[in-house]
Design a protein around this motif. Structure first.
Motif, PDB file in Angstrom:
ATOM      1  N   ARG A  65      37.948  28.714  36.649  1.00 24.03           N
ATOM      2  CA  ARG A  65      38.098  27.175  36.080  1.00 24.03           C
ATOM      3  C   ARG A  65      37.620  26.255  37.025  1.00 24.03           C
ATOM      4  N   ALA A  66      37.155  25.090  36.821  1.00 23.37           N
ATOM      5  CA  ALA A  66      37.044  23.993  37.688  1.00 23.37           C
ATOM      6  C   ALA A  66      37.791  23.656  38.727  1.00 23.37           C
ATOM      7  N   GLN A  67      39.176  23.660  38.065  1.00 24.23           N
ATOM      8  CA  GLN A  67      40.307  23.352  39.099  1.00 24.23           C
ATOM      9  C   GLN A  67      41.290  24.789  39.270  1.00 24.23           C
ATOM     10  N   THR A  68      41.471  24.817  40.573  1.00 30.70           N
ATOM     11  CA  THR A  68      42.153  26.203  40.656  1.00 30.70           C
ATOM     12  C   THR A  68      43.683  25.892  40.614  1.00 30.70           C
ATOM     13  N   PRO A  69      44.220  26.333  39.508  1.00 32.79           N
ATOM     14  CA  PRO A  69      45.583  26.240  39.262  1.00 32.79           C
ATOM     15  C   PRO A  69      46.851  26.443  40.401  1.00 32.79           C
ATOM     16  N   ARG A  70      47.838  25.998  40.378  1.00 29.92           N
ATOM     17  CA  ARG A  70      49.163  26.571  41.092  1.00 29.92           C
ATOM     18  C   ARG A  70      50.121  27.004  40.285  1.00 29.92           C
ATOM     19  N   ASP A  71      50.815  27.861  40.992  1.00 28.30           N
ATOM     20  CA  ASP A  71      52.178  28.404  40.341  1.00 28.30           C
ATOM     21  C   ASP A  71      53.184  28.076  41.367  1.00 28.30           C
ATOM     22  N   HIS A  72      54.245  27.573  41.150  1.00 26.74           N
ATOM     23  CA  HIS A  72      55.174  27.372  41.972  1.00 26.74           C
ATOM     24  C   HIS A  72      54.843  26.915  43.317  1.00 26.74           C
ATOM     25  N   GLY A  73      53.694  25.878  43.149  1.00 23.88           N
ATOM     26  CA  GLY A  73      53.201  25.228  44.473  1.00 23.88           C
ATOM     27  C   GLY A  73      52.236  26.096  45.208  1.00 23.88           C
ATOM     28  N   MET A  74      52.001  27.205  44.801  1.00 27.01           N
ATOM     29  CA  MET A  74      51.336  28.105  45.586  1.00 27.01           C
ATOM     30  C   MET A  74      49.748  28.228  44.630  1.00 27.01           C
ATOM     31  N   VAL A  75      48.782  27.873  45.565  1.00 26.74           N
ATOM     32  CA  VAL A  75      47.347  28.334  44.669  1.00 26.74           C
ATOM     33  C   VAL A  75      47.105  29.709  44.303  1.00 26.74           C
ATOM     34  N   VAL A  76      46.711  29.606  42.824  1.00 31.47           N
ATOM     35  CA  VAL A  76      46.520  31.029  42.112  1.00 31.47           C
ATOM     36  C   VAL A  76      45.275  31.334  42.164  1.00 31.47           C
ATOM     37  N   PRO A  77      44.568  32.091  43.276  1.00 27.91           N
ATOM     38  CA  PRO A  77      42.972  32.391  43.286  1.00 27.91           C
ATOM     39  C   PRO A  77      42.624  33.067  42.073  1.00 27.91           C
ATOM     40  N   GLU A  78      41.293  33.281  41.765  1.00 29.97           N
ATOM     41  CA  GLU A  78      40.695  34.137  40.714  1.00 29.97           C
ATOM     42  C   GLU A  78      41.200  35.386  40.672  1.00 29.97           C
ATOM     43  N   ALA A  79      41.314  36.014  41.799  1.00 30.53           N
ATOM     44  CA  ALA A  79      41.918  37.503  41.812  1.00 30.53           C
ATOM     45  C   ALA A  79      43.105  37.546  41.419  1.00 30.53           C
ATOM     46  N   MET A  80      43.963  36.817  41.327  1.00 29.38           N
ATOM     47  CA  MET A  80      45.149  36.744  40.782  1.00 29.38           C
ATOM     48  C   MET A  80      45.402  36.203  39.512  1.00 29.38           C
ATOM     49  N   GLY A  81      44.368  36.238  38.680  1.00 30.05           N
ATOM     50  CA  GLY A  81      44.319  36.215  37.210  1.00 30.05           C
ATOM     51  C   GLY A  81      44.124  34.782  36.626  1.00 30.05           C
ATOM     52  N   SER A  82      43.563  33.861  37.353  1.00 31.73           N
ATOM     53  CA  SER A  82      43.440  32.624  37.037  1.00 31.73           C
ATOM     54  C   SER A  82      42.028  32.077  36.373  1.00 31.73           C
ATOM     55  N   ALA A  83      41.177  33.142  36.451  1.00 28.78           N
ATOM     56  CA  ALA A  83      39.625  33.102  35.941  1.00 28.78           C
ATOM     57  C   ALA A  83      39.708  33.612  34.385  1.00 28.78           C
ATOM     58  N   ILE A  84      38.774  32.970  33.613  1.00 32.96           N
ATOM     59  CA  ILE A  84      38.559  33.614  32.487  1.00 32.96           C
ATOM     60  C   ILE A  84      37.913  35.142  32.589  1.00 32.96           C
ATOM     61  N   ALA A  85      38.281  36.009  31.781  1.00 38.22           N
ATOM     62  CA  ALA A  85      37.841  37.309  31.940  1.00 38.22           C
ATOM     63  C   ALA A  85      37.316  37.737  30.401  1.00 38.22           C
ATOM     64  N   ILE A  86      36.114  38.245  30.708  1.00 39.38           N
ATOM     65  CA  ILE A  86      35.067  38.644  29.469  1.00 39.38           C
ATOM     66  C   ILE A  86      34.547  40.069  29.807  1.00 39.38           C
ATOM     67  N   ASN A  87      35.247  41.151  28.853  1.00 42.32           N
ATOM     68  CA  ASN A  87      34.608  42.739  29.045  1.00 42.32           C
ATOM     69  C   ASN A  87      33.884  43.275  27.688  1.00 42.32           C
ATOM     70  N   PHE A  88      32.901  43.623  28.291  1.00 42.36           N
ATOM     71  CA  PHE A  88      32.115  44.313  27.451  1.00 42.36           C
ATOM     72  C   PHE A  88      32.076  45.907  27.306  1.00 42.36           C
ATOM     73  N   GLN A  89      32.260  46.642  26.434  1.00 37.55           N
ATOM     74  CA  GLN A  89      32.387  48.005  26.097  1.00 37.55           C
ATOM     75  C   GLN A  89      31.151  48.388  25.013  1.00 37.55           C
ATOM     76  N   PRO A  90      30.129  49.116  25.646  1.00 34.09           N
ATOM     77  CA  PRO A  90      28.990  49.554  24.483  1.00 34.09           C
ATOM     78  C   PRO A  90      29.539  50.460  23.486  1.00 34.09           C
ATOM     79  N   THR A  91      29.292  50.197  22.301  1.00 34.16           N
ATOM     80  CA  THR A  91      29.853  51.120  21.252  1.00 34.16           C
ATOM     81  C   THR A  91      28.657  51.452  20.583  1.00 34.16           C
ATOM     82  N   GLY A  92      27.378  51.369  20.977  1.00 37.66           N
ATOM     83  CA  GLY A  92      25.974  52.132  20.510  1.00 37.66           C
ATOM     84  C   GLY A  92      25.309  51.159  19.324  1.00 37.66           C
ATOM     85  N   GLY A  93      23.958  51.577  19.212  1.00 37.86           N
ATOM     86  CA  GLY A  93      23.273  50.809  18.407  1.00 37.86           C
ATOM     87  C   GLY A  93      23.208  49.249  18.430  1.00 37.86           C
TER      88      GLY A  93
END
Length: 318
Positions: free
Chosen positions: A216-244
């Motif tokens: 996100r454009a703004q890094t969120p905080r939780d209990h005043g602590m910065v929550v970086p991308e690696a702690m789950g604050s980013a949008i996650a999109i996963n692709f798993q090929p299923t053929g064709g």
């Protein structure tokens, strides 16, 4: 008398005793307490992945890979002389109460419990946790709690870490169970360059899945602590090929209140099912909502719909 799962976990920790190498002391304390090494991530985060490779989950005829939608994780961050931990634990229904009970008794907060997907068999629930304190004590508490589940802790990892067996109920009394090292990632049956162009981000191949992270454009905080991308604050999109030329897609959009319904409409208009909407944190700023989704369709169609949804969100500029 057979030893309890917690006893087996503690015996495993003694046997593990990882040697200190490059890295910080608090990270080694986590390795020792958890019995499995993690990886240093941006934002001074130390993250440990615990994929549920023991589960065989299908949804609409698709066998879900652990990296696609079954990845437990714990992320630690040093702050003000102590360590904070946040995580997401993938659990079966019968595992929820034993794990929760141990966490509550030992000072770890439960911040959310919910589904991510619909119609999956067997069903899984996702327990979000938060805590702070001594890194080794936190890690040991989490390890003991997960000993009440069948979460695998085994498998060789990068750097030559020795295998460490499952300490859950399935192996209670049997001792550590060796787990084979995962095979190297294969080339995916996906046009990943086209996905990158459309979404405006470069993804990564992980466990047979193409994962795209959008902060996100703004890094969120939780209990005043910065929550970086690696702690789950980013949008996650996963692709798993299923053929064709098709792929299954899942993940979660991280949204403020005013973004929720525009994103929901964009996804549904483009044939992507919205499967859950909830919070992951208790004291986040701004208040965030996590929207999970699912589809199995033509990749180009899916990417177009996901791009339409991203256009409704204030994401970081590339």
């Amino acid at each position: 008398m057979r030893p309890s799962p917690a006893t087996i976990a503690l015996l495993g920790l003694i046997a593990y005793a990882p040697a200190a190498s490059a890295g910080e002391e608090w990270q080694h304390a986590i390795d020792t307490g958890l019995g499995k090494p993690g990886a240093a991530m941006p934002g001074n985060v130390y993250r440990v992945g615990l994929p549920r490779s023991d589960l065989h989950v299908t949804l609409d005829g698709v066998a879900l890979k652990p990296a696609f939608a079954l990845g437990s994780w714990l992320a630690f961050r040093k702050m003000d002389g102590e360590v904070m931990v946040m995580g997401d634990l993938v659990l079966t229904e019968d595992e929820v109460n034993p794990v929760m009970q141990h966490l509550i008794e030992n000072g770890i907060e439960i911040t959310a419990l919910h589904n991510h997907l619909l119609r999956a068999s067997p069903g899984t629930l996702y327990m979000h946790v938060s805590g702070h304190g001594d890194p080794q004590k936190l890690a040991m508490t989490l390890r003991e709690a997960l000993g009440a589940s069948r979460t695998p802790f085994g498998g060789a990892t990068a750097g030559g870490t020795p295998p460490f067996g499952n300490t859950g109920p399935a192996s209670a009394g049997e001792g550590p169970v060796p787990v084979r090292a995962a095979a190297p990632d294969q080339t995916l049956d996906l046009d990943t360059a086209a996905i990158d162009r459309e979404l405006g981000r470069k993804g990564k191949v992980n466990g047979g899945v193409y994962a795209v992270s959008v902060p996100r454009a703004q890094t969120p905080r939780d209990h005043g602590m910065v929550v970086p991308e690696a702690m789950g604050s980013a949008i996650a999109i996963n692709f798993q090929p299923t053929g064709g030329g098709k792929a299954a897609v899942t993940g979660d959009f991280v949204l403020t209140a005013d973004e929720v319904n525009p994103v929901l409409k964009a996804l549904r208009t483009n044939g992507i099912e919205v499967t859950a909407l909830h919070n992951h944190m208790l004291d986040d700023e701004p208040r965030l909502f996590f929207m999970h989704f699912w589809a199995n369709d033509d990749v180009a169609k899916l990417v177009k719909g996901l791009r339409a949804a991203l256009d409704q969100v204030r994401v970081a500029k590339t």
